[in-house]
Design an enzyme around this catalytic site. Sequence first.
Site, PDB file in Angstrom:
ATOM      1  N   THR A   1       0.885  -1.164   0.000  1.00 30.82           N
ATOM      2  CA  THR A   1       0.000   0.000   0.000  1.00 30.82           C
ATOM      3  C   THR A   1       0.913   1.201   0.000  1.00 30.82           C
ATOM      4  O   THR A   1       2.086   1.060   0.314  1.00 30.82           O
ATOM      5  CB  THR A   1      -0.819  -0.019   1.320  1.00 30.82           C
ATOM      6  OG1 THR A   1      -1.791  -1.036   1.246  1.00 30.82           O
ATOM      7  CG2 THR A   1      -1.541   1.274   1.592  1.00 30.82           C
TER       8      THR A   1
ATOM      9  N   ARG B   1     -13.421  -7.547  -1.994  1.00 27.78           N
ATOM     10  CA  ARG B   1     -12.714  -7.517  -0.700  1.00 27.78           C
ATOM     11  C   ARG B   1     -12.145  -6.105  -0.448  1.00 27.78           C
ATOM     12  O   ARG B   1     -11.541  -5.505  -1.320  1.00 27.78           O
ATOM     13  CB  ARG B   1     -11.596  -8.556  -0.726  1.00 27.78           C
ATOM     14  CG  ARG B   1     -10.677  -8.550   0.513  1.00 27.78           C
ATOM     15  CD  ARG B   1      -9.397  -7.805   0.234  1.00 27.78           C
ATOM     16  NE  ARG B   1      -8.506  -7.833   1.378  1.00 27.78           N
ATOM     17  CZ  ARG B   1      -7.538  -6.939   1.587  1.00 27.78           C
ATOM     18  NH1 ARG B   1      -7.357  -5.968   0.713  1.00 27.78           N
ATOM     19  NH2 ARG B   1      -6.770  -7.027   2.633  1.00 27.78           N
ATOM     20  N   VAL B   2     -12.382  -5.592   0.733  1.00 23.62           N
ATOM     21  CA  VAL B   2     -11.818  -4.293   1.106  1.00 23.62           C
ATOM     22  C   VAL B   2     -10.963  -4.490   2.355  1.00 23.62           C
ATOM     23  O   VAL B   2     -11.392  -5.158   3.305  1.00 23.62           O
ATOM     24  CB  VAL B   2     -12.937  -3.258   1.389  1.00 23.62           C
ATOM     25  CG1 VAL B   2     -12.363  -1.957   1.931  1.00 23.62           C
ATOM     26  CG2 VAL B   2     -13.732  -2.986   0.107  1.00 23.62           C
TER      27      VAL B   2
ATOM     28  N   ASP C   1      -7.864  -2.724   5.172  1.00 22.67           N
ATOM     29  CA  ASP C   1      -7.817  -1.698   6.225  1.00 22.67           C
ATOM     30  C   ASP C   1      -7.655  -0.274   5.692  1.00 22.67           C
ATOM     31  O   ASP C   1      -8.004   0.697   6.371  1.00 22.67           O
ATOM     32  CB  ASP C   1      -6.618  -1.981   7.143  1.00 22.67           C
ATOM     33  CG  ASP C   1      -5.318  -1.984   6.328  1.00 22.67           C
ATOM     34  OD1 ASP C   1      -5.175  -2.863   5.449  1.00 22.67           O
ATOM     35  OD2 ASP C   1      -4.474  -1.082   6.536  1.00 22.67           O
TER      36      ASP C   1
HETATM   37  N1  ASP Z   1      -3.278  -3.023   3.725  1.00 27.24           N
HETATM   38  C1  ASP Z   1      -3.573  -3.349   2.369  1.00 27.24           C
HETATM   39  C2  ASP Z   1      -4.797  -4.187   2.302  1.00 27.24           C
HETATM   40  O1  ASP Z   1      -4.928  -5.096   3.083  1.00 27.24           O
HETATM   41  C3  ASP Z   1      -2.495  -4.047   1.671  1.00 27.24           C
HETATM   42  C4  ASP Z   1      -1.128  -3.772   2.178  1.00 27.24           C
HETATM   43  O2  ASP Z   1      -0.853  -2.759   2.756  1.00 27.24           O
HETATM   44  O3  ASP Z   1      -0.257  -4.609   1.987  1.00 27.24           O
HETATM   45  O4  ASP Z   1      -5.603  -3.969   1.424  1.00 27.24           O
END
Ligand code: ASP
Length: 293
Positions: free
Chosen positions: A154, A182-183, A185
């Site tokens: 992210t 899917r969502v 955090d």
């Molecule tokens: N946090 C993000 C998610 O789960 C992905 C990530 O940061 O690796 O969508």
Amino acid sequence: MSEGRWAIIVHGGAKDIPPERWQIHRDGCLVALAAGQAILEAGGSALDAVEASVRALEDDPTFNAGYGSVLNAKGEVECDAAIMDGRTLDVGGVAAVKTLRHPISVATAMLPERPVLLVGDGAECFAREIDAELCDPRDLIVDHPEADDPGCDTVGCVALDIHGDIVAGASTGGLKGARAGRVGDSPLPGCGLYADNATGGVSLSGEGESLIRVTLASRLMRALESLPPGPAIETALAALARVGGEAGLIVIDAEGRIDWGHNSAQFAVAHASSNRPPQAFVSRAEDTAKDAE
Ligand code: ASP
């Protein structure tokens, strides 16, 4: 306490980065940092700085956000983004969007709106209403070098402006191969980001399913009420151990102190402040200035 000082930190995701790609990640973070830093140095707002830095990260195909996002199980890009203003506690977020060139800018446009989060068609309809830049979903797809497959990461930014306002932002293409819809955090305040001028701001990367289960951003913020950023980050990472999973956190507290931490192998970060020059790293161990402020 922080009046007159500014600070900014960006990240490009908590994950394994092969050594031959470390410099590309550091350079991408520095470019994004410069976009926000220029605004803060000119006396601009943390809100504009965070949006500008995250837009730069969304433009860089090295990172899993905007252009360069990973594909879900249906072979489609679905992006999530959010931004939080620590002065007003306003939050704006979008999730599971497919046609937004810059999800962070649509999230920013949501700040004055009553809803906190719009998903899917609703978010894209709002984006059209505000004349946001749209794109063909296929235009966000990039052939990533196999060695740098962003299976999980992210981008994010936290900034403090000279007026004492703290803003946190996050943007992601989510997890590679995830179920459609899917969502994670990233667009959820208290999970993937949080900002409160009284305490500080945080933006996270990691496995959303774990971060949400322990509301990791909220744990960090609680720890920051009584601890400096470094120990607060340690406290939050210790809480994550209960459910497992990787995470990286970038933090600026109300006094303008920058710190960051991660339990992933690498976490690409760049930071700068009114008394620290821009620097980029791929692991916390490289950053020896430890809480120099
Ligand atoms: N946090 C993000 C998610 O789960 C992905 C990530 O940061 O690796 O969508």
